[in-house]
Design a protein around this motif. Structure first.
Motif, mmCIF file in Angstrom:
data_model
loop_
_atom_site.group_PDB
_atom_site.id
_atom_site.type_symbol
_atom_site.label_atom_id
_atom_site.label_comp_id
_atom_site.label_asym_id
_atom_site.label_seq_id
_atom_site.Cartn_x
_atom_site.Cartn_y
_atom_site.Cartn_z
ATOM 1 N N MET A 1 0.852 -1.186 0.000
ATOM 2 C CA MET A 1 0.000 0.000 0.000
ATOM 3 C C MET A 1 0.890 1.239 0.000
ATOM 4 O O MET A 1 2.067 1.172 -0.362
ATOM 5 N N PHE A 2 0.368 2.380 0.396
ATOM 6 C CA PHE A 2 1.156 3.620 0.401
ATOM 7 C C PHE A 2 1.870 3.763 1.745
ATOM 8 O O PHE A 2 1.293 4.230 2.727
ATOM 9 N N GLN A 3 3.144 3.395 1.789
ATOM 10 C CA GLN A 3 3.894 3.476 3.029
ATOM 11 C C GLN A 3 4.658 4.786 3.160
ATOM 12 O O GLN A 3 4.839 5.285 4.269
ATOM 13 N N ARG A 4 5.111 5.338 2.027
ATOM 14 C CA ARG A 4 5.863 6.597 2.052
ATOM 15 C C ARG A 4 4.992 7.689 1.417
ATOM 16 O O ARG A 4 4.733 7.683 0.207
ATOM 17 N N VAL A 5 4.558 8.636 2.251
ATOM 18 C CA VAL A 5 3.539 9.603 1.833
ATOM 19 C C VAL A 5 4.033 11.033 2.025
ATOM 20 O O VAL A 5 4.640 11.358 3.052
ATOM 21 N N LEU A 6 3.768 11.865 1.030
ATOM 22 C CA LEU A 6 4.101 13.284 1.083
ATOM 23 C C LEU A 6 2.811 14.081 1.212
ATOM 24 O O LEU A 6 1.923 13.978 0.360
ATOM 25 N N ILE A 7 2.670 14.856 2.294
ATOM 26 C CA ILE A 7 1.476 15.674 2.525
ATOM 27 C C ILE A 7 1.854 17.134 2.316
ATOM 28 O O ILE A 7 2.683 17.687 3.037
ATOM 29 N N CYS A 8 1.243 17.755 1.311
ATOM 30 C CA CYS A 8 1.549 19.145 0.963
ATOM 31 C C CYS A 8 0.466 20.073 1.513
ATOM 32 O O CYS A 8 -0.726 19.805 1.348
ATOM 33 N N THR A 9 0.875 21.157 2.141
ATOM 34 C CA THR A 9 -0.096 22.096 2.688
ATOM 35 C C THR A 9 0.348 23.533 2.447
ATOM 36 O O THR A 9 1.541 23.850 2.518
ATOM 37 N N ASP A 10 -0.629 24.389 2.143
ATOM 38 C CA ASP A 10 -0.346 25.823 2.057
ATOM 39 C C ASP A 10 -0.970 26.562 3.243
ATOM 40 O O ASP A 10 -1.041 27.791 3.247
ATOM 41 N N PHE A 11 -1.443 25.806 4.229
ATOM 42 C CA PHE A 11 -2.094 26.282 5.449
ATOM 43 C C PHE A 11 -3.514 26.795 5.207
ATOM 44 O O PHE A 11 -4.295 26.903 6.146
ATOM 45 N N ALA A 12 -3.858 27.109 3.973
ATOM 46 C CA ALA A 12 -5.232 27.521 3.670
ATOM 47 C C ALA A 12 -6.094 26.303 3.358
ATOM 48 O O ALA A 12 -7.318 26.395 3.325
ATOM 49 N N ASP A 13 -5.454 25.150 3.131
ATOM 50 C CA ASP A 13 -6.184 23.952 2.728
ATOM 51 C C ASP A 13 -6.586 23.053 3.884
ATOM 52 O O ASP A 13 -7.275 22.053 3.702
ATOM 53 N N GLY A 14 -6.144 23.382 5.087
ATOM 54 C CA GLY A 14 -6.514 22.593 6.257
ATOM 55 C C GLY A 14 -5.677 21.344 6.460
ATOM 56 O O GLY A 14 -5.782 20.681 7.500
ATOM 57 N N LEU A 15 -4.808 21.008 5.499
ATOM 58 C CA LEU A 15 -4.065 19.756 5.594
ATOM 59 C C LEU A 15 -2.981 19.783 6.674
ATOM 60 O O LEU A 15 -2.490 18.726 7.079
ATOM 61 N N HIS A 16 -2.615 20.976 7.132
ATOM 62 C CA HIS A 16 -1.647 21.042 8.230
ATOM 63 C C HIS A 16 -2.228 20.440 9.513
ATOM 64 O O HIS A 16 -1.488 20.096 10.432
#
Length: 293
Positions: A1-16
């Motif tokens: 499955m997805f073991q190595r993951v990159l999470i990108c955030t600009d702080f406006a997207d809530g992903l932080h």
């Protein structure tokens, strides 16, 4: 499955917010998580330069909310200055990321054409799957809701299917995920074929509902050999509308897609189904970029 993951955030997207849910993401199979923020170059002077102040602020902001993780999850924070797409590609390569998670604002075709789309740009420059999350949704989840969402990101997938090469490629990618997963992170999928109606019922359909159902049944049999629970459905009407309705009724975690036209001149002339779904779906979209030739 997805073991190595990159999470990108600009702080406006809530992903932080996901920095506080590393343990929950680990339950979705993640072993390495990199949180990335791209800081635009400071261009007030004659020569653009790195904005060290904003880099430091972003690093502090991400580190402050980073929750405790289990010892078997490697967590990194990367804050770099430059063009976001270039930075994402560079960091993904450095960490050999298997999945890139990013947010996507709801836009119309004209707005996207004028300002561009990070997701569209990435889809032409990488073969790494992209998980696109709607910022408004992530921002409004309670901590309890987000905990469950992170644990079950891929548990139940909806696969729009219509017999095209892109649809067959999508099925192959999901099969690979099911074959490679060490636990049942993907447990179920729903295959949905929408027979597009033009409003003129006198025109014959290219494929009958019975033929569509037969094709789906064959794929279902193949996927069930991989210990997946599979449902099939044939609908008629507007493809985007029917797929979103099917997602609501099937209780899915994400919609899986593949397309070779997103962000291309062809899409500006005739908006593709995949692009429309990305604009209007509130569901997470797991997008598989086409293989490069």
């Amino acid at each position: 499955m997805f073991q190595r993951v990159l999470i990108c955030t600009d702080f406006a997207d809530g992903l932080h917010r996901l920095t506080g849910f590393v343990s929950s993401l680990a339950l979705a199979g993640m072993k390495q998580i990199v949180f990335l923020h791209a800081v635009p170059l400071w261009e007030k002077g004659i020569i653009p330069r790195v904005d060290n102040e904003k880099i430091e602020q972003a690093q502090t902001r991400l580190a402050k909310t980073l929750g405790e993780s289990s010892t078997d999850v490697e967590v990194k924070i990367e804050v770099l200055s430059g063009k976001s797409v270039d930075i994402i590609l560079k960091v993904a390569q450095n960490y050999q990321s298997q999945l890139i998670i990013l947010g996507s604002q709801s836009r119309n075709l004209l707005t996207e054409k004028l300002v561009g789309s990070t997701m569209a740009d990435l889809s032409h420059k990488t073969t790494i799957p992209l998980l696109v999350l709607r910022p408004q949704l992530i921002s409004t989840y309670t901590a309890e809701e987000l905990t469950l969402r992170c644990q079950h990101l891929f548990r139940s997938l909806l696969l729009p299917y219509n017999g095209t090469p892109a649809a067959n490629y999508l099925v192959q990618q999901v099969k690979q995920l099911a074959q490679q997963q060490s636990a049942r992170y993907v447990q179920a999928c729903t295959l949905c074929w929408v027979l597009e109606t033009t409003g003129n019922r006198s025109l014959p359909q290219k494929i009958s509902p019975q033929q569509a159902q037969q094709s789906l049944s064959e794929i279902k049999t193949d996927l069930e050999k991989l210990n997946l629970q599979v449902e099939t459905e044939v609908r008629e009407g507007s493809t985007v509308t029917q797929i979103l309705e099917a997602a609501t009724m099937a209780d899915i975690s994400a919609i899986a897609l593949s397309s070779a036209t997103i962000g291309t001149a062809q899409e500006w002339l005739i908006s593709s189904f995949a692009a429309e779904l990305l604009r209007f779906s509130w569901y997470p979209v797991l997008f598989f970029p086409p293989q490069r030739r």
